[in-house]
Design an enzyme around this catalytic site. Structure first.
Site: not given
Ligand code: ARG
Length: 471
Positions: A282, A276, A289, A155
């Site tokens: 970043k 970024s 992704e 979970h």
């Protein structure tokens, strides 16, 4: 004039040419189309269906056409609709009207089914090889992390500690099933449809087995109607590809989470991360992704193909031309993802101390305290309740189990003794799961041994099957 123009009195509308043509994408099949034609013409010669001299001329011409397509010199046109008719036109340009004998006893319907199978079987070999490399990268991380304790989750809540090596090996086993599904599907892909003709077979005394053997097939499709109608092998591939994508995507999701400041468990190598344009600080896990994101198109191709086939009457229907782009795109998508994945996983820095603190600052040893009490004779259900009370006490006092004094423990159960402190350290907790498949170090080592064996089997499989395809 079109190759099939005889019964027509008008040229095709230009939009129809554009709309029905598949040459824009089936040019990928050129190499396989010519490979198939070479085997077919050799058979026509051996069976005495066309004169040997003509067959040799055609074979020579086909090789020239192959070279011209490969170099980009040959012009492929929508007017000639697909790769099959483009090749035939080019052949006739090369060798004259004798080139028109190539299509004896053959239809584009069995021809395209053949090309698809020839293409797919090479893709299956490449994908298996790439999957094995991903397995090896995971296995190497597992070997380096046989003492790295991390929280295991259910979970997405910390549950029980596991070895990071154990977690890596879970993916090795998932990808193993993917490899096995691919190698099993090979049996169904590697059958020759050639000789089925348009749908009913042919009046010429062809030898289908001869062609099958020449092309390294394990046999022929036994029913001509099925041979030209069947795209099960495409669906099966897309389904297998979907599962590979699922597995990749789950690992991607974990890598994305682990790379966040909230987890801070791993850091991807700079070479496999991106920045970024606005925020200078970043470092993004873009590869993970994007692999996760591309899962959508693979699932989409599976749904698309199933939907295209549903309700099609036998035998060939033009709808089936829609089998190609999804299959090609799936092969390319997976190849791209898998090729990146192995070096990305291999170069990933594992932050062992952060994983360890996450285990230490948590209650993931609570089950072990309950098991400890069971060892002292308390029924599990009762010990579960006692430990629940101890955990509550810790939460109220801002402590973890290992911070408690023996007196605090004993106020909940006098069965608890000094040895409790050793029994619930992260290392003890992990190594206590000394059961087949468990997270104890020696059990993870066993899993690695097993994996080394099946990886060897896969490597051998690729080698023996590649020699069939390329000989
Ligand atoms: N371009 C077609 C396809 O990809 C080849 C087979 C066409 N056959 C036909 N009878 N129109 O499916």
């Amino acid at each position: 004039m079109k190759l099939w123009g005889g019964r027509f009195t008008k040229p095709t509308n230009e939009l129809v040419d554009e709309y029905t043509a598949s040459i824009y994408f089936d040019k990928k099949l050129a190499k396989y189309d010519i490979q198939g034609s070479l085997a077919h013409v050799e058979m026509l010669k051996v069976c005495g269906i066309i004169p040997a001299e003509d067959a040799d001329k055609i074979a020579e011409g086909l090789k020239i056409v192959a070279a011209k397509i490969e170099s980009g010199e040959a012009e492929l046109s929508a007017e000639n609709e697909d790769i099959h008719m483009n090749v035939e036109k080019l052949l006739i340009e090369e060798v004259g009207p004798v080139g028109g004998k190539l299509h004896t006893g053959r239809s584009r319907n069995d021809q395209v089914a053949l090309d698809m199978r020839l293409y797919l079987r090479e893709a299956l070999l490449d994908l298996t090889e790439l999957l094995v490399k991903v397995q090896q990268s995971l296995l190497n991380q597992a070997k380096l992390n046989l003492d790295t304790v991390m929280p295991g989750y259910t979970h997405l809540q910390r549950a029980q500690p596991v070895l990071f090596g154990h977690h890596m090996m879970a993916y090795v086993f998932m990808f193993q099933r993917d490899v096995e599904r691919i190698t099993d599907s090979w049996k169904r892909v590697n059958k020759s449809p050639l000789g089925a003709g348009a749908l009913a077979g042919t009046t010429f005394p062809i030898d289908r087995d001869f062609v099958a053997e020449q092309l390294g097939f394990d046999g022929i499709c036994e029913n001509s109607l099925d041979a030209v109608s069947d795209r099960d092998f495409v669906v099966e591939f897309l389904a297998n590809a979907s599962l590979i994508s699922t597995h990749l995507s789950r690992l991607c999701e974990e890598i994305v989470q682990w790379s966040s400041a909230e987890f801070n468990f791993v850091e991807l190598d700079d070479a496999f991360s991106t920045g970024s344009s606005m925020m200078p600080q970043k470092k993004n896990p873009d590869v993970a992704e994007l692999v996760r994101g591309k899962t959508g198109r693979v699932y989409g191709h599976l749904m698309g193909m199933l939907t295209t086939l549903k309700g099609l009457p036998l035998a060939y229907n033009k709808d089936m031309q829609e089998d190609k782009e999804g299959m090609f795109d799936t092969v390319e998508t997976l190849k791209g993802a898998l090729a990146l994945f192995a070096p990305m996983v291999e170069s990933m820095q594992v932050k062992k101390e952060n994983m360890y603190s996450a285990v230490r600052e948590d209650f993931s040893n609570a089950t072990d305290l309950a098991d400890y009490l069971v060892g002292k004779g308390m029924p599990f259900r009762e010990s579960h309740a006692v430990v629940g009370q101890v955990v509550l006490h810790c939460i109220n006092n801002n402590k973890y189990l290992l911070d408690l004094t023996l007196e605090e423990f004993q106020s909940y159960s006098d069965l608890i003794e000094e040895d409790i402190f050793e029994a619930i350290t992260p290392e003890t907790v992990v190594n206590a799961r000394d059961v087949a498949g468990g997270t104890a170090k020696n059990r993870v080592e066993e899993q690695i041994e097993k994996a080394l064996d099946f990886i060897k089997v896969s490597e051998d499989w690729v080698e023996t099957h590649a020699s069939k395809v390329h000989s």
